[in-house]
Design a protein around this motif. Structure first.
Motif, mmCIF file in Angstrom:
data_model
loop_
_atom_site.group_PDB
_atom_site.id
_atom_site.type_symbol
_atom_site.label_atom_id
_atom_site.label_comp_id
_atom_site.label_asym_id
_atom_site.label_seq_id
_atom_site.Cartn_x
_atom_site.Cartn_y
_atom_site.Cartn_z
ATOM 1 N N CYS A 1 0.835 -1.215 0.000
ATOM 2 C CA CYS A 1 0.000 0.000 0.000
ATOM 3 C C CYS A 1 0.862 1.254 0.000
ATOM 4 C CB CYS A 1 -0.950 -0.008 1.198
ATOM 5 S SG CYS A 1 -2.350 -1.135 0.994
ATOM 6 N N ASN B 1 1.958 1.692 -3.499
ATOM 7 C CA ASN B 1 0.847 2.157 -4.341
ATOM 8 C C ASN B 1 0.571 3.642 -4.153
ATOM 9 O OD1 ASN B 1 0.130 -0.194 -5.776
ATOM 10 N ND2 ASN B 1 -0.955 -1.002 -4.010
ATOM 11 N N CYS C 1 -4.513 -0.989 -3.540
ATOM 12 C CA CYS C 1 -4.221 -1.172 -2.118
ATOM 13 C C CYS C 1 -5.431 -1.800 -1.418
ATOM 14 C CB CYS C 1 -3.866 0.168 -1.478
ATOM 15 S SG CYS C 1 -3.728 0.126 0.323
ATOM 16 N N GLU C 2 -6.610 -1.250 -1.674
ATOM 17 C CA GLU C 2 -7.835 -1.796 -1.064
ATOM 18 C C GLU C 2 -8.054 -3.251 -1.453
ATOM 19 O OE1 GLU C 2 -11.356 1.285 -0.305
ATOM 20 O OE2 GLU C 2 -10.744 1.162 -2.417
ATOM 21 N N ILE D 1 -8.058 5.232 4.274
ATOM 22 C CA ILE D 1 -8.272 5.198 2.830
ATOM 23 C C ILE D 1 -9.509 6.000 2.458
ATOM 24 C CG2 ILE D 1 -8.833 3.703 0.870
ATOM 25 C CD1 ILE D 1 -6.988 1.589 2.156
#
Length: 187
Positions: A109, A112, A144-145, A162
């Protein structure tokens, strides 16, 4: 009653107070233009409250009454939010309290969001592709999610972080879109 000088000073004080309190017609028209631009941007975002917070966070951008200043401000705040998100993931990934199984995903993440940061600008505005480039930043956040979900990393603070990034990013994306739409189409 006081002297002539006292009356002139009182009149001047009242006049100055009224002059400073009530904007000129030009300032009122510019304020209306600024509100119209804000409405155009915020109606394209998911969270109007965050949109207004972002657009009102730097009053100087509003007083310039131009869309470019508002878009630049929103993108600058989105870049700051990206840095804050990278720092958040970095702290979490390096914490001794974090589950070791989650650390690799958290580091992905970080990567990213760092890559996505590069796409948050108006460099390609003349070619009307700034929003296309900004979509790449969103795609990095989505990656990332997806990675978090696939690895069953469900930490409330991560999801909230996020979401905060997405809320601010949506304002920058909407501002860039409204700005691009306002430009003449190149021949």
């Amino acid at each position: 009653m006081g002297s002539f000088r006292d009356r002139v000073l009182i009149f001047a004080a009242v006049f100055l107070c009224l002059f400073l309190h009530f904007p000129s017609q030009t300032e009122a028209m510019s304020g209306a233009k600024s509100l119209k631009i804000m409405a155009q941007i915020c109606k394209q975002t998911e969270n109007i409250e965050v949109c207004l917070q972002v657009l009102l966070s730097r009053p100087r951008a509003l007083f310039r009454y131009d869309l470019m200043a508002m878009a630049e401000n929103a993108i600058q705040l989105s870049r700051k939010e990206s840095n804050d998100t990278v720092n958040f993931f970095n702290n979490l990934a390096n914490s001794k309290d974090t589950n070791p199984a989650f650390k690799l995903v958290l580091k992905n993440c970080i990567s990213n969001f760092k890559e996505g940061f590069m796409f948050l600008n108006l460099d390609w505005l003349e070619g009307r592709t700034a929003t296309f480039d900004m979509h790449n930043a969103y795609d990095k956040a989505f990656a990332c999610e997806t990675d978090l979900s696939a690895n069953k990393v469900a930490i409330d603070l991560v999801l909230a972080r996020i979401k905060k990034w997405k809320d601010v990013f949506s304002v920058a994306m909407a501002a860039a879109g409204v700005l691009e739409d306002s430009l003449p189409i190149p021949e």
